[in-house]
Design a protein around this motif. Structure first.
Motif, mmCIF file in Angstrom:
data_model
loop_
_atom_site.group_PDB
_atom_site.id
_atom_site.type_symbol
_atom_site.label_atom_id
_atom_site.label_comp_id
_atom_site.label_asym_id
_atom_site.label_seq_id
_atom_site.Cartn_x
_atom_site.Cartn_y
_atom_site.Cartn_z
ATOM 1 N N LYS A 112 48.079 41.248 44.297
ATOM 2 C CA LYS A 112 48.003 42.136 43.141
ATOM 3 C C LYS A 112 49.360 42.825 42.997
ATOM 4 O O LYS A 112 49.809 43.512 43.905
ATOM 5 C CB LYS A 112 46.906 43.169 43.359
ATOM 6 N N GLY A 165 42.739 37.002 38.641
ATOM 7 C CA GLY A 165 42.608 37.531 39.993
ATOM 8 C C GLY A 165 41.198 37.437 40.542
ATOM 9 O O GLY A 165 40.839 38.173 41.462
ATOM 10 N N TYR A 172 47.985 39.599 38.645
ATOM 11 C CA TYR A 172 47.558 38.885 39.850
ATOM 12 C C TYR A 172 48.397 37.642 40.024
ATOM 13 O O TYR A 172 48.720 36.962 39.050
ATOM 14 C CB TYR A 172 46.072 38.545 39.767
#
Ligand SMILES: Nc1nc2c(c(=O)[nH]1)N[C@H]1C(S)=C(S)[C@@H](COP(=O)(O)OP(=O)(O)OC[C@H]3O[C@@H](n4cnc5c(=O)[nH]c(N)nc54)[C@H](O)[C@@H]3O)O[C@@H]1N2
Ligand SMILES: Nc1nc2c(c(=O)[nH]1)N[C@H]1C(S)=C(S)[C@@H](COP(=O)(O)OP(=O)(O)OC[C@H]3O[C@@H](n4cnc5c(=O)[nH]c(N)nc54)[C@H](O)[C@@H]3O)O[C@H]1N2
Ligand code: SF4
Ligand code: SF4
Ligand code: SF4
Ligand code: SF4
Ligand code: SF4
Ligand SMILES: [Mo]
Lengths: 261, 412, 747
Positions: free
Chosen positions: A58, A24, A72
């Motif tokens: 997310k 992420g 993510y």
């Protein structure tokens, strides 16, 4: 004509994104913006007005502390094939400003054709399409870094991930100059794939057994987003976590991803 | 001085009063025009639309106004094709209202698109697969038809009628009006339908997606049907309002009741179809995508099942029930209530098919997105109302819109 | 001809029809649409010849190889350099946005001299000659007044040649006050120094590729710890080798989310947990007995200065850190502690790491020693998959010049930070020293590649200290907070415009040096800070000039790199393949000649860091790091701020993470505006509910709340440093604070 109809024998570019290793970090998002001349404004915190061809979502398992888990999920355009190339967005565009290329499977966008009706955005369940609500403005001097291979979009049109199609063009040109019959896997890689510091993204021809994506997409942990809608996307995700795979689509309580074909 | 242009046999208010009405409506209009110019010159960032809400308030207004303008084609259809002769007493007004609705719709579309100067690409680079292409073509053509239907009315103005050429033109146009009415009805069936198709074909949006017949989703037929059913109610409602404002009876009750009765029965058939559609969608279509009905009506601050009830029961079953009974139809209060509820019903339907479609999450990790319009959107959405008031005021003053007016309001 | 109404109308209709059927309207319509496709205010990038130049990114200590795409002389893209040993083609979001820094209109483009009040933002451009002579003049004045030692230099440049040159300059000038920005690296060095007997300048090496069990005490391995991209690559490799990462921290960071297991514990109790694990390892005889018996001392007992035998590490741990005792400190189940210890011991090559988040702060030495003792118990020292003290690359090939009398006496003055040697910079002690004027006032501060006014905690005190310094000189080409509050700015080229060496990235297993190149000709009237130092030395004359004898920095760098320069220029990096690694069996250079668990000077224990704040502050505020926020010398370029989540920054407001339970008990809900107060300051923030944070703990990211740079980052969110203060570690004197007590109230 025959070959065109039979998408199966042509190239079909796609991605396999390993959510187990994606951190992420957002490099893919910036790589995409830097490669594709995506503009920015002073306040980009309203994500519903912010243009991010690649967006990292997310996901949460929704459980309370300390059972919480997050994951993510990078979301480029899914380059949906739909049914015979009728991707959700392409068939609705009244002005033929977006197109499904049967030779590559890439859903393209013609900015100078688009007149900004945003019907395609309404059609896309992945929010992969973005409207230029504002004139793109670069702070004085910063326009110097703009990539000449990608046109800058004007206010009032829709844009989206193109699978860095300019890189495909360049790869084909290079192959031609070098007298090669075809491009190789490494010749055409997207900006986000290259940048990803975790190596989470694999890009290639889903139809070519020699390409890594060909095998990866068949892994038991592979899934696609909203498969049940019939969008037939070309982005595959891998996750070892059941709740993540389940989050990829809507299921009734008594159903599970395993039960769905 | 303007008395030379006022139709024979009717009385109109003093020019001063008339100008005041125009001025008030004009001020609202100018506010809207200012907002419109902002949208054109500064871009759509003047709105609160966003990447979730690519379609928003004024597209709803657009759809609603077209549904309400459906009174024009359907009344025309009844008058010219079916031969309901009494309706000649209201068809003029239906055409005028339709003209206002459709010209407003086109104006809104011109503001709505990000590149208005390229709007014609929709015709030039037309994509036959797109419902919007169908909408654009039919809408423009039908607007042309409405214009042609409206022109003879203008030509009937006392001042204009004095020009022999125009007198003959008007006369000849009247003679062929049935052809245009038929064309208009045909076009209307299609574009009302394709507007319904706009949301219905979105197979990426389980909230609006509908299976259907051949290339058309069920919403295609539902939209046409609902426009035909609810449009006349709007015509009648505006007529009622006009009567209230002018303090005169303009259309005879038998005409009103006839149209109301037809509208009521149309609504009955429509609402049955709508309920069947909803049940099928809730029990078959949505579950096949992994969703249940309540997924679309929970987990957000606004959209609850109340909206479904408002649309189907309060805005559908109730007005239909009123209008199909003799008693309901004959009672002015009940009748007007039914008109109002019907207008609400169809507006809610269009709202749902535009705004709730955009609000409902599709990806499991998406959230409901609610939106509220900016003042520029509100102003440009109100603009057509002001424009409509002005056009009705002028038309009413100078054109013989209501053939029964002199009879109902004799000047001694 | 008389025009009657009829012919007028016919004419009108005729004209209309004529126009409609003429090409005119169609042509106009087409032209107008073409115009919309070429709006003059929408830029069209110029075409040109495309080339690629390899270099190194030095925006963080990562030192990733980069390939810069140029079209003619424009830079259009920065990518990760394929096959670079550090990043293997990967690149982070900050490195990718480097061109936004290069082309920023808000850079310092020419030497500037303050015109208005300090910090007011009024400047006059001056020539380089004037800039050099002004600074040299001031510095000369201080020499004359016997005040050479009252000059200080701060650099964030790491142990590269430029830093060394800077330090050399100050030493030759006569100042002992050369400061690095301290970090966890210092604690690692100190731990290795104390326990392994490494020299203070040794570099910490971690053979992470070869570990199979990583016990991470809050290290943001995927949040920018060490060399960030390298860590990402390593983590992906761990997936393949099925190495397990155990992440111990109170917040579900990205690292924790990706870890094999996330173990949230009471913040501040990390050291206790380490000793609890040690307790199980010892009780159950799970440690590497051969290693401990043969190569360590202080395990069984320690002979103190007066010759008496004292309790060793083993007994200390057995007496005080049973799983039950540790359970009370950490909030972890005793069984979980035992299980964790067994898993750790079962691994083939386990390693325990310390350094919260990106490792921006040195942290508690007690904790570092306790955690390092685990490595020790498993014998993970100087061997495959373990931790090394790497030899410092030999680049000090500069001539030795004897200092003059001024320099000689100047450097003998005590350092302003109270440190006894220059191996560690207790930068946190500088502001109080400046404010008190003791042991002597600070008369001039030179700041290079650092932004202390923003990055140091207790912002208020730092600002006050700055206000007391008569002369602040910045070398920055970014208009950062420090530059904005200086008197003179002598702007350096930015990293893409200058040549310099990038030293070994932290946590790497092999000695690597990379060469950062001048990919672009300087855009503005900036000057390499190395050249500026050399010119300043020349301006000062005497032994300072002699100590910096080079004609320019390039010559200095060449001499520093020696025979490495050629391979560096060729490939961009140099790997010391011939480096001789210390092995586990060779003796340590500790007093005992062994690895020391404890000595007469220390024994790892658990003395919690005293966190500021009394009972009126019911919550614990901790900082966190994210890859999407640069929090050091470089601030976020626009692209990186664009990708910040709306749960971190919403319009101009920063958000604070809080567990929904805690929030509920205080009647707070998502996006509520609250006043956040700590003993050091207060700020308005918005609430963000997050299940992944321990109840009672609240967290703010580092990197927001800038008051300088550009409109794309300034004024957004809160600078955490304004809310926290340093806590001096009793062993190292470095900043050991990991959080501060806090309270929230509805604003
Ligand atoms: N070219 C270039 N390189 C850079 C940067 C840059 O801007 N430009 N940025 C740098 C940044 S921000 C960082 S954090 C670093 C990372 O650099 P790190 O490796 O994290 O370095 P530091 O903690 O600064 O210092 C580590 C080593 O420097 C040496 N050292 C520090 N102070 C002294 C001293 O006073 N005397 C002596 N003799 N040695 C000392 C010690 O040997 C110590 O082991 O690398 C980055 N490297
Ligand atoms: N992990 C780690 N941290 C360190 C050190 C280290 O070796 N390792 N060294 C320490 C030392 S010696 C010093 S002097 C200081 C230097 O500290 P400073 O000079 O104060 O800061 P820089 O390291 O130059 O800052 C670079 C910034 O880049 C950001 N960053 C790093 N990776 C990414 C990324 O992928 N994306 C984004 N958006 N931002 C990123 C970090 O937040 C960091 O703030 O740093 C210290 N911190
Ligand atoms: S760059 Fe890679 S690791 Fe980072 S968010 Fe994108 S896919 Fe995930
Ligand atoms: S993801 Fe959206 S934009 Fe992309 S092809 Fe699918 S429907 Fe179209
Ligand atoms: S916004 Fe552009 S691309 Fe999308 S449907 Fe409309 S014309 Fe087509
Ligand atoms: S493939 Fe290219 S255009 Fe698409 S998200 Fe990745 S970088 Fe952006
Ligand atoms: S990790 Fe550090 S060195 Fe590597 S690209 Fe990012 S900022 Fe540059
Ligand atoms: Mo540094």
């Amino acid at each position: 004509m025959k070959a065109e109809e039979n998408h199966g024998n042509t190239k079909k570019f796609g991605m396999v994104i390993d959510l187990d290793v994606c951190t992420g970090c957002g490099s893919c998002m910036v790589a995409c913006m830097a490669e594709n001349n995506v503009p920015f404004r002073k306040d980009e915190s309203d994500k519903l007005k912010s243009i991010t061809w690649m967006r990292v979502y997310k996901l949460s398992n929704g459980k309370p502390y300390p059972e919480t888990d997050i994951c993510y999920l990078p979301r480029p355009c899914q380059h949906c094939e739909g049914h015979e190339g009728h991707s959700p967005c392409v068939s609705v565009c009244p002005a033929t400003a977006t197109d499904y290329d049967m030779q590559t499977g890439i859903v393209s966008q013609i900015y100078t054709r688009c007149f900004g009706c945003r019907y395609c955005m309404a059609a896309c369940p992945y929010h992969a399409r973005y409207f230029n609500w504002y004139d793109p403005v670069w702070p004085k001097g910063m326009e110097k870094y703009l990539n000449p291979d990608v046109s800058v979009r004007m206010r009032g049109v829709v844009e989206k991930c193109s699978f860095c199609i300019q890189r495909y063009q360049a790869a084909k040109n290079r192959a031609f100059m070098e007298g090669k019959a075809d491009i190789e896997e490494g010749d055409y890689q997207t900006a986000c794939t290259q940048a990803c510091p975790a190596g989470a993204i694999t890009f290639g021809d889903l139809n070519n057994p020699a390409h890594a994506v060909y095998k990866l997409k068949k892994q038991p942990n592979a899934f696609r987003l909203l498969e049940r809608l019939g969008t037939n996307p070309k982005i595959y995700y891998l996750s070892s976590r059941e709740w993540v795979r389940r989050a990829g689509d809507n299921y009734l309580k008594n159903e599970g991803p395993a039960k769905i074909g | 001085m303007d008395s030379a242009f006022i139709p024979n046999g009717v009385r109109r208010c003093a020019p001063g009063k008339f100008l005041v009405v125009l001025a008030v409506a004009g001020a609202v209009l100018l506010w809207g025009v200012y907002a419109m110019l902002l949208c054109w010159f500064k871009g759509l960032n003047q709105t609160n639309m966003n990447n979730n809400y690519g379609f928003a308030l004024w597209i709803w207004a657009d759809l609603a106004v077209i549904a309400l303008g459906g009174g024009a084609f359907f009344t025309g259809f009844l008058r010219y094709i079916i031969g309901k002769d009494e309706l000649k007493n209201i068809v003029n007004y239906a055409v005028l209202i339709g003209f206002i609705c459709y010209s407003s719709a086109l104006l809104i579309l011109a503001i709505d698109i990000g590149q208005p100067l390229r709007g014609w690409f929709i015709f030039w680079h037309a994509n036959v697969h797109s419902m919007l292409t169908e909408v654009a073509f039919c809408l423009s053509c039908y607007f042309g038809v409405l214009t042609i239907e409206y022109i003879p009315l203008i030509l009937e103005n006392r001042g204009i009628d004095r020009v022999p050429f125009l007198h003959h033109l008007g006369h000849n146009m009247h003679d062929i009006m049935a052809v245009f009415a038929a064309t208009g009805a045909f076009l209307s069936f299609f574009h009302q339908g394709s507007l319904g198709g706009v949301a219905g074909v979105l197979f990426g949006r389980p909230f609006s997606y509908r299976e259907g017949f051949f290339i058309w989703p069920w919403t295609f037929f539902l939209f046409t049907w609902s426009a035909a059913a609810y449009g006349p109610c709007f015509t009648l409602l505006i007529t009622k309002i006009t009567e209230a404002v002018t303090g005169k009876k303009l259309v005879k009750d038998n005409v009103v009741e006839l149209l109301a009765k037809i509208s009521g029965w149309m609504m009955v058939t429509y609402i049955i179809a709508k309920i069947v559609d909803t049940l099928y969608w809730a029990n078959v279509t949505a579950p096949s995508k992994g969703l249940t009905l309540m997924d679309f009506y929970s987990h957000n601050a606004f959209y609850g099942v109340w909206i479904l009830i408002l649309e189907i029961v309060i805005g559908g079953i109730i007005p239909a029930a009123i209008l199909i009974t003799d008693k309901g139809r004959k009672s002015p209060a009940a009748r007007t209530t039914a008109f109002v509820l019907a207008v609400i019903g169809v507006c809610v339907n269009r709202w749902v098919m535009v705004l709730q479609v955009m609000a409902a999450p599709v990806m499991t990790f998406d959230k409901w997105a609610l939106y509220y319009p900016s003042w520029q959107e509100v102003a440009t959405t109100i603009l057509p109302v002001a424009y409509g008031v002005i056009l009705i005021a002028i038309s009413y003053r100078y054109l013989p819109i209501f053939p029964q007016e002199p009879e109902l309001n004799p000047i001694d | 001809m008389k025009i009657d109404r009829r012919s007028f109308l016919s004419l009108g209709i005729g004209v209309a029809a004529g126009t409609a059927f003429s090409p005119l309207p169609w042509k106009l319509m087409d032209d107008v649409s073409i115009w919309t496709q070429n709006w003059p205010w929408t830029p069209v990038p110029a075409k040109g010849e495309s080339t690629w130049v390899n270099s190194v990114c030095t925006l963080c200590p990562g030192s990733c190889g980069i390939s810069v795409r140029k079209v003619d002389d424009r830079g259009v893209k920065i990518e990760g350099m394929k096959d670079h040993p550090v990043n293997q083609g990967g690149i982070c979001s900050l490195g990718l946005a480097g061109l936004q820094l290069l082309y920023s209109p808000d850079r310092v483009k020419t030497p500037l001299k303050r015109a208005g009040k300090r910090g007011e933002g009024k400047w006059v451009s001056i020539s380089w000659d004037q800039a050099i002579s002004e600074v040299a003049g001031k510095l000369k004045e201080l020499i004359t007044g016997g005040q050479a030692h009252t000059v200080a230099g701060i650099t964030g440049g790491g142990p590269n040649t430029l830093s060394r040159l800077f330090k050399r300059f100050l030493t030759a000038y006569g100042s002992p006050n050369f400061f690095n920005i301290p970090s966890i690296d210092d604690s690692y060095r100190l731990a290795l120094q104390m326990m392994n007997g490494a020299t203070p300048d040794a570099t910490v090496g971690l053979d992470l590729e070869n570990t199979d069990f990583i016990l991470s005490f809050g290290c943001g391995l995927l949040d920018g710890w060490g060399s960030p991209v390298h860590m990402f690559k390593t983590n992906t490799a761990w997936r393949k080798t099925q190495a397990r990462v155990i992440q111990i921290e109170p917040r579900l960071s990205r690292t924790a989310a990706k870890a094999y297991q996330w173990i949230p514990i009471t913040p501040g109790s990390e050291g206790a947990l380490a000793l609890g694990i040690a307790n199980v390892l010892i009780t159950e005889s799970l440690y590497r007995k051969d290693f401990v018996d043969n190569y360590t001392s202080g395990f069984e007992g320690v002979v103190n200065a007066s010759g008496e035998l004292q309790k060793g590490f083993k007994q200390h741990v057995l007496d005080n850190f049973s799983p039950k005792a540790v359970s009370e400190l950490t909030g972890l189940d005793p069984a979980a502690i035992t299980l964790l210890a067994r898993e750790f011991a079962k691994a083939k090559a386990p390693i325990a790491l310390f350094g919260r988040g990106q490792g921006k702060l040195p942290g508690s030495m007690d904790e570092a020693l306790a955690i390092h003792a685990l490595n020790m118990l498993m014998g993970a020292i100087n061997q495959k998959g373990g931790i090394y003290a790497l030899p410092t690359p030999d680049s000090q090939t500069w001539p030795v010049v004897p200092p003059d009398a001024v320099a000689d006496s100047g450097v003998k003055e005590p350092r302003l930070d109270g440190a006894s040697s220059d191996a560690y910079s207790r930068l946190n002690q500088l502001p109080p020293a400046v404010l008190s004027g003791k042991p002597y006032p600070l008369n001039a501060l030179l700041v290079m590649e650092a932004n202390p006014l923003y990055t140091m905690s207790n912002s208020k005190a730092v600002q006050e200290a700055f206000d007391k310094i008569p002369l602040v000189v910045s070398f920055s080409s970014f208009m950062d907070e420090t530059a904005q509050n200086s008197d003179l700015i002598l702007p350096n080229h930015i990293y893409l415009e200058r040549q310099e060496d990038a030293p070994l990235p932290a946590g790497f297993s092999k000695p690597v040096i990379s060469l950062s190149k001048a990919v672009f000709k300087p855009l503005h009237n900036t000057q390499h800070a190395g050249d500026t130092l050399i010119l300043l030395a020349k301006g000062l004359g005497g032994s300072v000039a002699e100590t910096l004898p080079w004609k320019d920095f390039e010559a200095c760098l060449k001499q520093a790199m020696g025979d490495k320069m050629e391979p560096l220029q060729k490939t961009g990096y140099w790997v010391n393949t011939g480096a001789v690694f210390p092995d586990g069996k060779t003796t340590f250079t500790t007093p005992s000649g062994k690895f020391e668990f404890a000595s007469s000077a220390f024994c790892p224990g658990f003395t919690p860091v005293k966190i500021e704040g009394d009972a009126s502050y019911p919550l614990l505020l901790i900082p966190y790091d994210t890859m999407r926020l640069a929090s050091g010398y470089a601030a976020n370029p626009p692209f990186d701020t664009k990708i910040l989540e709306e749960t971190i920054l919403l319009h101009q407001d920063g958000l604070i993470e809080i567990n929904p339970k805690t929030a509920q008990s205080m009647g707070l809900s998502e996006n509520d505006r609250v006043l956040l107060q700590t003993p050091r300051g207060q700020a308005n923030v918005l609430i963000h509910l997050e299940e992944g944070i321990m109840p009672g703990v609240i967290a703010l990211p580092r990197g927001l709340g800038h008051t300088a740079y550009d409109a794309y980052i300034a004024g957004k969110g809160v600078n955490l440093n304004g809310l926290t203060g340093p806590v001096a570690d009793p062993i190292s004197g470095l900043d050991a604070a990991w959080g501060i007590k806090a309270k929230l109230s509805k604003a």
